[in-house]
Design a protein around this motif. Structure first.
Motif, PDB file in Angstrom:
ATOM      1  N   THR B  20       0.958  -1.106   0.020  1.00  0.00           N
ATOM      2  CA  THR B  20      -0.209  -0.084   0.080  1.00  0.00           C
ATOM      3  C   THR B  20       1.035   1.346  -0.026  1.00  0.00           C
ATOM      4  N   TRP B  34      -2.105   8.534 -10.225  1.00  0.00           N
ATOM      5  CA  TRP B  34      -0.838   7.556 -10.026  1.00  0.00           C
ATOM      6  C   TRP B  34      -0.257   6.961 -11.077  1.00  0.00           C
ATOM      7  N   GLU B  54     -13.005   7.136  -9.113  1.00  0.00           N
ATOM      8  CA  GLU B  54     -12.304   6.732 -10.341  1.00  0.00           C
ATOM      9  C   GLU B  54     -12.662   7.836 -11.617  1.00  0.00           C
ATOM     10  N   ARG B  57      -8.435   5.227 -15.858  1.00  0.00           N
ATOM     11  CA  ARG B  57      -7.744   3.818 -15.373  1.00  0.00           C
ATOM     12  C   ARG B  57      -6.780   3.385 -16.606  1.00  0.00           C
ATOM     13  N   PHE B  64      -3.853  -4.275  -9.672  1.00  0.00           N
ATOM     14  CA  PHE B  64      -3.726  -2.630  -8.752  1.00  0.00           C
ATOM     15  C   PHE B  64      -5.108  -2.016  -8.698  1.00  0.00           C
ATOM     16  N   SER B  65      -5.249  -1.374  -7.370  1.00  0.00           N
ATOM     17  CA  SER B  65      -6.362  -0.731  -7.185  1.00  0.00           C
ATOM     18  C   SER B  65      -6.086   0.666  -6.583  1.00  0.00           C
ATOM     19  N   ALA B  66      -7.042   1.407  -6.190  1.00  0.00           N
ATOM     20  CA  ALA B  66      -6.922   2.637  -5.422  1.00  0.00           C
ATOM     21  C   ALA B  66      -7.814   3.019  -4.904  1.00  0.00           C
ATOM     22  N   SER B  74      -4.962   9.754  -0.981  1.00  0.00           N
ATOM     23  CA  SER B  74      -4.998   8.455  -1.717  1.00  0.00           C
ATOM     24  C   SER B  74      -4.088   7.144  -1.333  1.00  0.00           C
ATOM     25  N   LEU B  76      -2.709   3.549  -3.220  1.00  0.00           N
ATOM     26  CA  LEU B  76      -2.586   2.685  -4.204  1.00  0.00           C
ATOM     27  C   LEU B  76      -2.162   1.379  -3.591  1.00  0.00           C
ATOM     28  N   TYR B  89       6.882   4.714  -8.065  1.00  0.00           N
ATOM     29  CA  TYR B  89       5.410   4.907  -8.249  1.00  0.00           C
ATOM     30  C   TYR B  89       5.074   6.409  -7.714  1.00  0.00           C
ATOM     31  N   CYS B  91       2.662   9.847  -7.516  1.00  0.00           N
ATOM     32  CA  CYS B  91       1.473  10.289  -7.423  1.00  0.00           C
ATOM     33  C   CYS B  91       1.580  11.904  -7.664  1.00  0.00           C
TER      34      CYS B  91
END
Lengths: 111, 114
Positions: B20, B34, B54, B57, B64-66, B74, B76, B89, B91
């Motif tokens: 996370t 992201w 969202e 995407r 992968f989810s956020a 937020s 990820l 990664y 942001c």
């Protein structure tokens, strides 16, 4: 498929010289073309951006040249300085859509 | 004013684990995006969130989810980590959902998957 192709991969320029980085795209729906500068350990920072209704945009020592018919755009850094040494990314997007970044150009300006 | 902040700065995980990553946008910014930046490549868009929903995407698997919280920060999440998930990664935050608006990037979280 790489939506935005960037060249060269690396560039070495003498202090005071002109740095030129080129990008090409295929999707004619793209309508926003920014350039980002990234220093080691930092996130990219917006440098300058252009829309296809103009052929050139200048901000200080940085100029974007845009050729809509050739689907190409380039970044010119005039009077390059050692502090300009960084990685530069071009990008392209269309309204309401994501950014597609080039693969980056590592610029080194030698004193 | 503080810029975009991300935590942690570095992370080492093993294959199959879950991770996370967290992001706090610039105060007043309601949109968070992201990106994944593999070494030697440009950033690739993963997600955009605006007002906790969202809005976009990229071409990433469902591992992968956020999500975005009421304070606009937020997270990820990446499940079942693969070696290929090793990357920086990033942001980015902006005032509104319009991605063509100036996005301000954080310093990133460097993830290494062993």
């Amino acid at each position: 498929q790489q939506q935005v192709k960037q060249s060269p991969q690396s560039l070495i320029v003498q202090k005071g010289g002109i740095s030129i980085i080129n990008c090409a795209y295929e999707n004619t729906a793209f309508d926003y073309f920014p350039w980002y500068q990234q220093f080691p350990g930092k996130g990219p920072a917006l440098l300058i951006a252009i829309r296809p209704d103009v052929s050139e945009k200048k901000e200080g020592r940085f100029t974007i040249s845009f050729n809509k018919s050739a689907k190409q755009f380039s970044l010119h850094i005039m009077d390059s300085q050692p502090g300009d040494s960084a990685t530069y990314f071009c990008a392209a997007s269309m309204v309401g859509n994501q950014f597609y970044f080039g693969t980056g150009t590592s610029l080194t300006v030698i004193p | 004013d503080a810029g975009v902040t991300q935590s942690p700065t570095h992370l080492i995980k093993t294959r199959g684990q879950h991770v996370t990553l967290r992001c706090s946008p610039i105060s007043g910014h309601k949109s968070v995006s992201w990106y994944q930046q593999v070494l030697g490549q440009g950033p690739q868009f993963i997600f955009q969130y605006y007002e906790k929903e969202e809005r976009g995407r990229g071409n990433f698997p469902d591992r992968f989810s956020a999500r975005q919280f009421p304070n606009y920060s937020s997270e990820l999440n990446v499940n079942a980590l693969l070696l290929g998930d090793s990357a920086l990664y990033l942001c980015a935050s902006s005032l509104t959902w319009a991605l063509q608006e100036t996005q301000y990037f954080g310093p990133g979280t460097r993830l290494l998957v062993l």
